[in-house]
Design an enzyme around this catalytic site. Structure first.
Site, short mmCIF file in Angstrom:
data_model
loop_
_atom_site.label_atom_id
_atom_site.label_comp_id
_atom_site.label_asym_id
_atom_site.label_seq_id
_atom_site.Cartn_x
_atom_site.Cartn_y
_atom_site.Cartn_z
N HIS A 116 11.02 36.65 28.13
CA HIS A 116 10.10 37.58 28.82
C HIS A 116 9.13 38.23 27.84
O HIS A 116 9.30 38.16 26.64
CB HIS A 116 10.88 38.65 29.58
CG HIS A 116 11.62 38.07 30.73
ND1 HIS A 116 12.90 37.64 30.62
CD2 HIS A 116 11.22 37.79 31.99
CE1 HIS A 116 13.28 37.14 31.78
NE2 HIS A 116 12.29 37.20 32.64
N HIS A 275 4.92 41.50 38.47
CA HIS A 275 6.22 40.81 38.56
C HIS A 275 7.38 41.76 38.28
O HIS A 275 8.40 41.75 38.98
CB HIS A 275 6.22 39.62 37.60
CG HIS A 275 7.57 39.29 37.07
ND1 HIS A 275 8.06 39.82 35.89
CD2 HIS A 275 8.57 38.50 37.57
CE1 HIS A 275 9.29 39.37 35.69
NE2 HIS A 275 9.62 38.57 36.69
N HIS A 309 9.79 34.25 42.22
CA HIS A 309 9.24 33.46 41.12
C HIS A 309 8.41 32.27 41.59
O HIS A 309 7.54 31.80 40.86
CB HIS A 309 10.32 33.07 40.12
CG HIS A 309 10.43 34.13 39.08
ND1 HIS A 309 9.58 34.18 37.99
CD2 HIS A 309 11.21 35.24 39.01
CE1 HIS A 309 9.84 35.27 37.30
NE2 HIS A 309 10.83 35.93 37.89
CU1 C2O Z 1 12.87 36.00 34.27
CU2 C2O Z 1 11.37 37.65 37.14
O1 C2O Z 1 12.28 37.32 35.57
#
Ligand code: C2O
Length: 378
Positions: A116, A275, A309
């Site tokens: 991330h 996100h 995702h």
């Molecule tokens: Cu790997 Cu939405 O996180």
């Protein structure tokens, strides 16, 4: 130091989480290595005649929901250490996102992998969903099966999609207090924020609930979508985030100075804030770590993760369509960065960023949805 991940999956440790004593999902996230151990083979994309089409979650048919739910139930019934099991699939995210793997091939290296807040964010999740979708398709004996996307960039998708909700029931006495029973729907997860159940409109801007007026929220959501997809995403550096500067600075310990380094903002324009905010909005804020969606170590246990995702991934495709100048990072480091995972045939494989830049080559695309933020005036 190559941005490669991990050289040997046996170089894996318990995940780092903020409150290990309160972890509801556990910190043992390492996959079971193959026996006898073999080095992962480089994965070759199969030639696929017709792409799978990922639908918008708010528009899927009852038949689609039934099939998807059946496949998840099946996944949950597999042996715990089967690489295709529900738990193992969730743990992939925990391992890559909570410092379980060692970066490179030095067992004593203090650098851990965390994909991330960097330019590995988009490609890692694309591959993660890719195998997850193929495993579900295999369980269903349907190689057209495609994951749904949570269309949170469109007003009709700015809430938890109905397919992820469970009916309120009381099994013993229908007149008594009713509860959402996860056994009614395998796409439901009890670890969510009860204040954000449908039809509550989500907020793509704020980590705290600031206002609840749906029209205002939709307006703010469309504005931030346009900003993060256009003004703040005018080059690969800003859309994808920074390459994790070598070496990726995630030592094994959690001294305060290390944590500070962790929070350096190097994320791309969709990863942060949008996100991250959706994760936080969905998880249960009463739990110390906000399970499931509110923490990376547990997020993969909520089926809605994969719809979230899919839409993040869809933003990558839309961003490229917005302007012919919008292209993936070009550095060899980025192109050759890799991840190791079990494929749909339970083979241990290594996959590369350079092989995931074209979804059609990967065998899928997204059902069209209008893009109301494109020229939205704020
Ligand atoms: Cu790997 Cu939405 O996180």
């Amino acid at each position: 130091y190559p941005m490669t991940a991990p050289d040997d999956i046996r170089n894996c440790f318990d995940a780092h989480v903020e409150h290990p004593k309160h972890s509801l999902r556990g910190v043992h996230c390492c996959p079971k290595p193959p026996e006898p151990y073999y080095k992962p083979k480089d994965y070759m994309l199969p030639v696929i005649p017709k792409p799978r089409i990922r639908p918008a979650a708010q528009r899927v048919t009852a038949k689609y929901i039934k099939d998807y739910e059946w496949a998840i139930e099946k996944m949950k019934s597999l042996d715990d250490d089967d690489p295709h099991s529900w738990n193992q699939q969730a743990k992939i995210h925990c391992a890559y996102c909570n410092d379980a793997y060692i970066q490179g091939n030095n067992k004593d290296s203090k650098y851990r992998i965390q994909i991330h807040s960097s330019s590995l964010f988009f490609p890692f999740h694309r591959w993660y969903l890719y195998f997850y979708e193929r495993i579900l398709g295999k369980l269903l004996h349907d190689d057209t099966f495609a994951l749904p996307y949570w269309n949170w960039d469109h007003p009709t998708g700015m809430m938890i999609p109905g397919m992820y909700e469970a009916a309120m029931v009381n099994k013993h006495d229908p007149k008594k207090k009713k509860e959402r029973d996860p056994r009614n729907n395998h796409l439901f997860d009890g670890y969510r924020n009860v204040k954000h159940l449908p039809p509550v409109t989500m907020d793509l801007n704020h980590f705290e609930d600031t206002n609840t007026d749906p029209a205002m929220l939709v307006h703010q959501n469309l504005s931030i979508m346009r900003r993060q997809m256009k003004e703040n995403a005018q080059s690969a550096r800003f859309f994808f985030g920074k390459d994790p500067s070598p070496p990726n600075p995630y030592p094994r310990t959690s001294e305060p100075d290390v944590l500070a380094y962790r929070h350096e903002q190097t994320a791309g324009s969709i990863e942060s804030p949008i996100h991250n905010v959706v994760h936080n909005w969905t998880g249960n804020p009463r739990l110390p770590m906000g399970e499931d969606m509110g923490d990376f170590y547990s997020a993969g246990y909520d089926p809605i993760f994969f719809a979230h995702h899919a839409n993040v991934d869809r933003m990558w495709t839309i961003w490229k369509d917005l302007d012919h100048k919008n292209k993936e990072p070009k550095s060899d480091d980025w192109l050759n960065a890799s991840y190791v995972s079990y494929d749909e045939n339970r083979e241990l494989v290594r996959v590369y960023n350079k092989d995931c830049v074209d979804t059609i080559r990967m065998g899928y695309k997204y059902e069209d949805s209008p893009i109301p933020w494109k020229d939205y005036k704020s």
